[in-house]
Motif scaffolding. Structure first.
Motif, mmCIF file in Angstrom:
data_model
loop_
_atom_site.group_PDB
_atom_site.id
_atom_site.type_symbol
_atom_site.label_atom_id
_atom_site.label_comp_id
_atom_site.label_asym_id
_atom_site.label_seq_id
_atom_site.Cartn_x
_atom_site.Cartn_y
_atom_site.Cartn_z
ATOM 1 N N ALA B 106 0.827 -1.206 0.000
ATOM 2 C CA ALA B 106 0.000 0.000 0.000
ATOM 3 C C ALA B 106 0.868 1.266 0.000
ATOM 4 C CB ALA B 106 -0.945 -0.019 1.198
ATOM 5 N N GLY B 107 1.920 1.230 -0.780
ATOM 6 C CA GLY B 107 2.791 2.394 -0.928
ATOM 7 C C GLY B 107 3.877 2.505 0.129
ATOM 8 N N VAL B 108 3.885 1.602 1.101
ATOM 9 C CA VAL B 108 4.908 1.645 2.152
ATOM 10 C C VAL B 108 6.024 0.662 1.786
ATOM 11 C CG1 VAL B 108 5.394 1.264 4.610
ATOM 12 C CG2 VAL B 108 3.162 2.149 3.897
ATOM 13 N N PRO B 109 7.275 1.155 1.712
ATOM 14 C CA PRO B 109 8.361 0.228 1.391
ATOM 15 C C PRO B 109 8.608 -0.745 2.536
ATOM 16 C CG PRO B 109 9.222 2.434 1.838
ATOM 17 C CD PRO B 109 7.722 2.538 1.877
ATOM 18 N N THR B 110 8.885 -1.978 2.193
ATOM 19 C CA THR B 110 9.185 -2.980 3.216
ATOM 20 C C THR B 110 10.066 -4.047 2.579
ATOM 21 O OG1 THR B 110 8.203 -4.460 4.880
ATOM 22 C CG2 THR B 110 7.076 -4.342 2.778
#
Lengths: 60, 177
Positions: B106-110
């Motif tokens: 959801a657009g969050v880098p991980t």
């Protein structure tokens, strides 16, 4: 013969379901895991409530 | 889950941990069909401790509490999700972290483990559900079997593969049980 036809239809439907489930995005899959978690929490609550109810019946 | 990933990114940027990757069922769900789980497994490189050789998760828990985490037994609740912090405790997990891949949720880098390391860790953990997960990776064609066989040899997991129902030898024959 009819039963075999129904069985094959069910297997095809199941295969299509699994194919669709794999095609989901990661976000969609995580959302489905969240729904599974919520459902199991609700189920545990209901079981606990049923157990308490049964215990109260046994006491009387 | 977004909140949990943002929190893990924050403590990485702050130097509380040396990096992390998501494993377990949530990590696996990136590659294969989703299966039920109660928590997020976050494998972490611990930041070097000052003047101590003991491993402690307390600094991580403290840092997560400061940004809204709630400690619940062995988990930290971040948003809707309980997160289990698992230190890189052996070479297999350390290598899995080094080889982890950058993705977005959801657009969050991980970061998540590769399919081969997810399977190797599942074999190493060795519960019934872990073997089932490896079988799912194989069935769904989501793992490179040559790479996985290499990891199995490297980390001494050969005795475990007989527990995976659809594991095949190099010659394509099912492994005898």
């Amino acid at each position: 013969m009819d039963n075999q036809h129904l069985f094959e239809q069910a297997v095809r439907a199941k295969a299509a379901y699994h194919k669709d489930a794999r095609a989901l995005t990661w976000e969609e899959k995580v959302a489905s895991i969240e729904r599974m978690r919520e459902a199991s929490t609700e189920a545990r609550k209901a079981m606990s409530k049923a157990r308490q109810h049964n215990q109260s019946l046994n006491k009387t | 889950m977004k909140e949990a990933l943002v929190a893990l990114n924050t403590i990485t940027q702050d130097g509380v941990i040396g990096g992390y990757a998501i494993g377990g069922a949530i990590g696996a769900s990136f590659y294969i069909e989703a299966t039920s789980t109660e928590d997020i497994d976050a494998f972490v490189f611990l930041a070097p401790a000052k003047g101590s050789s003991l491993i402690s998760l307390a600094p991580i828990y403290d840092a997560l509490k400061k940004i809204g985490g709630v400690v619940e037994k062995e988990h930290v609740r971040l948003g809707n999700w309980p997160v289990q912090i698992l230190p890189a405790y052996k070479p297999l997990v350390e290598d899995a972290l080094r080889e982890s891949q950058a993705v977005e949720f959801a657009g969050v880098p991980t970061r998540i483990f590769t399919p081969e390391y997810l399977c190797a860790i599942a074999l190493d953990t060795g519960r019934t559900k872990d073997y089932y997960r490896v079988a799912m990776f194989i069935e769904q064609g989501a793992v490179d079997m040559n790479l996985l066989r290499g990891l199995v040899d490297r980390y001494g997991l050969s005795a475990k593969v007989k527990n995976v129902s659809n594991w095949e030898n190099q010659d394509g024959q099912p492994t005898p049980v």
